[in-house]
Design an enzyme around this catalytic site. Structure first.
Site, PDB file in Angstrom:
ATOM      1  N   ASP A 171      42.670  18.968  66.191  1.00  0.00           N
ATOM      2  CA  ASP A 171      43.532  19.972  65.412  1.00  0.00           C
ATOM      3  C   ASP A 171      43.703  21.236  66.290  1.00  0.00           C
ATOM      4  O   ASP A 171      43.422  21.135  67.363  1.00  0.00           O
ATOM      5  CB  ASP A 171      42.628  20.261  64.100  1.00  0.00           C
ATOM      6  CG  ASP A 171      43.638  20.712  62.739  1.00  0.00           C
ATOM      7  OD1 ASP A 171      44.512  21.161  63.197  1.00  0.00           O
ATOM      8  OD2 ASP A 171      43.183  20.013  62.014  1.00  0.00           O
ATOM      9  N   ASP A 229      30.540  11.653  69.343  1.00  0.00           N
ATOM     10  CA  ASP A 229      31.965  11.195  69.106  1.00  0.00           C
ATOM     11  C   ASP A 229      32.880  11.413  68.187  1.00  0.00           C
ATOM     12  O   ASP A 229      33.384  10.811  67.261  1.00  0.00           O
ATOM     13  CB  ASP A 229      31.781   9.485  69.173  1.00  0.00           C
ATOM     14  CG  ASP A 229      33.233   8.944  69.794  1.00  0.00           C
ATOM     15  OD1 ASP A 229      34.031   9.639  69.939  1.00  0.00           O
ATOM     16  OD2 ASP A 229      33.342   7.495  69.504  1.00  0.00           O
ATOM     17  N   ARG A 230      33.072  12.787  68.051  1.00  0.00           N
ATOM     18  CA  ARG A 230      33.885  13.452  67.253  1.00  0.00           C
ATOM     19  C   ARG A 230      35.411  13.241  67.034  1.00  0.00           C
ATOM     20  O   ARG A 230      35.982  13.410  66.038  1.00  0.00           O
ATOM     21  CB  ARG A 230      33.551  14.804  66.618  1.00  0.00           C
ATOM     22  CG  ARG A 230      34.248  15.736  65.793  1.00  0.00           C
ATOM     23  CD  ARG A 230      33.878  15.367  64.482  1.00  0.00           C
ATOM     24  NE  ARG A 230      34.434  16.063  63.454  1.00  0.00           N
ATOM     25  CZ  ARG A 230      35.493  16.160  63.121  1.00  0.00           C
ATOM     26  NH1 ARG A 230      36.696  15.167  63.704  1.00  0.00           N
ATOM     27  NH2 ARG A 230      36.052  16.966  62.090  1.00  0.00           N
ATOM     28  N   LYS A 231      35.861  12.995  67.955  1.00  0.00           N
ATOM     29  CA  LYS A 231      37.286  12.939  68.189  1.00  0.00           C
ATOM     30  C   LYS A 231      38.124  14.151  67.829  1.00  0.00           C
ATOM     31  O   LYS A 231      39.070  14.133  66.641  1.00  0.00           O
ATOM     32  CB  LYS A 231      37.928  11.510  67.877  1.00  0.00           C
ATOM     33  CG  LYS A 231      37.332  10.518  68.457  1.00  0.00           C
ATOM     34  CD  LYS A 231      37.847   9.153  67.899  1.00  0.00           C
ATOM     35  CE  LYS A 231      37.349   7.988  68.773  1.00  0.00           C
ATOM     36  NZ  LYS A 231      35.778   7.585  68.683  1.00  0.00           N
ATOM     37  N   PHE A 232      38.066  15.275  68.179  1.00  0.00           N
ATOM     38  CA  PHE A 232      38.747  16.507  67.602  1.00  0.00           C
ATOM     39  C   PHE A 232      40.040  16.367  67.880  1.00  0.00           C
ATOM     40  O   PHE A 232      40.501  15.947  68.853  1.00  0.00           O
ATOM     41  CB  PHE A 232      37.956  18.077  68.165  1.00  0.00           C
ATOM     42  CG  PHE A 232      36.563  18.296  67.805  1.00  0.00           C
ATOM     43  CD1 PHE A 232      36.554  18.685  66.633  1.00  0.00           C
ATOM     44  CD2 PHE A 232      35.545  17.906  68.657  1.00  0.00           C
ATOM     45  CE1 PHE A 232      35.224  18.837  66.130  1.00  0.00           C
ATOM     46  CE2 PHE A 232      34.225  18.194  68.540  1.00  0.00           C
ATOM     47  CZ  PHE A 232      34.205  18.779  67.022  1.00  0.00           C
ATOM     48  N   GLY A 246      43.392  24.855  67.965  1.00  0.00           N
ATOM     49  CA  GLY A 246      42.034  25.460  68.615  1.00  0.00           C
ATOM     50  C   GLY A 246      41.358  26.329  67.338  1.00  0.00           C
ATOM     51  O   GLY A 246      39.988  26.229  67.140  1.00  0.00           O
ATOM     52  N   THR A 292      26.546   9.865  69.230  1.00  0.00           N
ATOM     53  CA  THR A 292      26.348   9.807  67.633  1.00  0.00           C
ATOM     54  C   THR A 292      27.789   9.919  67.017  1.00  0.00           C
ATOM     55  O   THR A 292      28.613  10.131  67.740  1.00  0.00           O
ATOM     56  CB  THR A 292      25.534  10.982  67.347  1.00  0.00           C
ATOM     57  OG1 THR A 292      26.207  12.130  67.766  1.00  0.00           O
ATOM     58  CG2 THR A 292      24.076  10.969  68.087  1.00  0.00           C
ATOM     59  N   HIS A 293      27.618   9.438  65.910  1.00  0.00           N
ATOM     60  CA  HIS A 293      28.872   9.480  64.998  1.00  0.00           C
ATOM     61  C   HIS A 293      28.349  10.373  63.744  1.00  0.00           C
ATOM     62  O   HIS A 293      27.900   9.646  62.783  1.00  0.00           O
ATOM     63  CB  HIS A 293      29.491   8.409  64.294  1.00  0.00           C
ATOM     64  CG  HIS A 293      30.247   7.685  65.340  1.00  0.00           C
ATOM     65  ND1 HIS A 293      31.616   8.277  65.457  1.00  0.00           N
ATOM     66  CD2 HIS A 293      30.235   6.593  66.227  1.00  0.00           C
ATOM     67  CE1 HIS A 293      32.363   7.569  66.382  1.00  0.00           C
ATOM     68  NE2 HIS A 293      31.414   6.684  66.914  1.00  0.00           N
TER      69      HIS A 293
END
Length: 268
Positions: A99, A94-97, A101, A64-65
């Site tokens: 930043d 598929d958030r592609k974190f 912690g 998902t996006h």
């Protein structure tokens, strides 16, 4: 048997769970290749669930996006989880974190979407260092990730040195890293990259269509047969498949041994 939620919470590599799910596919029905869908599609709930309804029986993992949805509301996740329970697939956001912690913990566990409540996997950039994994998964069980090691977009900054460091981070955290997003242009390059993947983890191949090519925004595509010959464990198939609505024709166009493994992510 398909693993229950309780079984997923045991300290067992998620990569093994994925391959176990793939092994349960009805190969007689699929005929030419072991294909399960990782479905990621849609800018509206209506489109999303229409495609999901058409493909749910073939899905091993749903991609998902969530932040693409133009009409997201609190009813979306319960409906999604109903499908996951009915058709016994896992969910991959598929958030592609990317930043620090503390920030990614809030993004993952809170906000509007509360991704940690419903997603089995997320994608993660390793640029902040290994601390991002502690921020995301510290104190949680039954969750895992795929680290971005080499993207398919033209001119991306993920060189071999960066990729090696990503693999090192993943190797040191197998309890929360199941594999890597890695793009290769040819079967030989994909094979070379796969040989660098730590043992027990998977290579997910992005930027795959029926034939090689590019788009107007710098996305580079590798042909699906090339990706399979290179030995990619999971294959991310681009938006062209959904746009043309040729799922059945695409499947019939492949003539590869059943022992080959391809899982499709269909992106909109």
């Amino acid at each position: 048997m398909v693993p229950t939620k309780a079984e997923r919470n045991r300290p067992k590599p998620f990569s093994e769970i994925i391959l176990n799910l793939v092994s349960l596919l009805d190969l007689n029905r699929i005929k030419t290749i072991a294909i399960g869908f990782i479905l990621g599609c849609g800018q509206s709930k209506r489109f999303f669930f229409r495609i999901l309804e058409q493909t749910a029986e073939q899905i091993v993992m749903l991609k998902t996006h969530i932040d693409i949805l133009s009409d997201y509301d609190e009813g979306f996740v319960p409906k999604l989880l109903d499908y996951a329970q009915k058709y016994e697939f896992m969910i991959f956001e598929d958030r592609k974190f990317a930043d620090i912690g503390n920030t990614v913990r809030k993004q993952y566990r809170g906000g509007i979407y509360k991704i940690a409540d419903w997603s089995d996997f997320v994608t993660v950039h390793a640029t902040p260092g290994a601390g991002i994994l502690q921020g995301l998964f510290g104190g949680l069980q039954g969750k895992s990730s795929f680290l971005l090691a080499k993207m398919s977009s033209k001119g991306n900054l993920m060189n071999d040195n960066y990729m090696r460091k990503v693999f090192e981070i993943g190797k040191n955290h197998p309890e929360v890293v199941s594999g890597y997003i890695v793009h290769g242009h040819t079967a030989d390059e994909i094979r070379r990259l796969k040989n660098k993947i730590p043992v027990g983890q998977l290579l997910l191949m992005p930027g795959v269509k029926l034939e090689s090519g590019t788009d107007a925004m710098g996305q580079q595509y590798t042909g699906v047969k090339e990706a399979i010959r290179g030995g990619a464990d999971l294959i991310i198939v681009g938006r062209g498949i959904i746009q043309r609505m040729i799922l059945q024709q695409w499947r019939k166009s492949i003539r590869m041994p059943v022992s080959s493994l391809a899982i499709l992510m269909i992106n909109d």
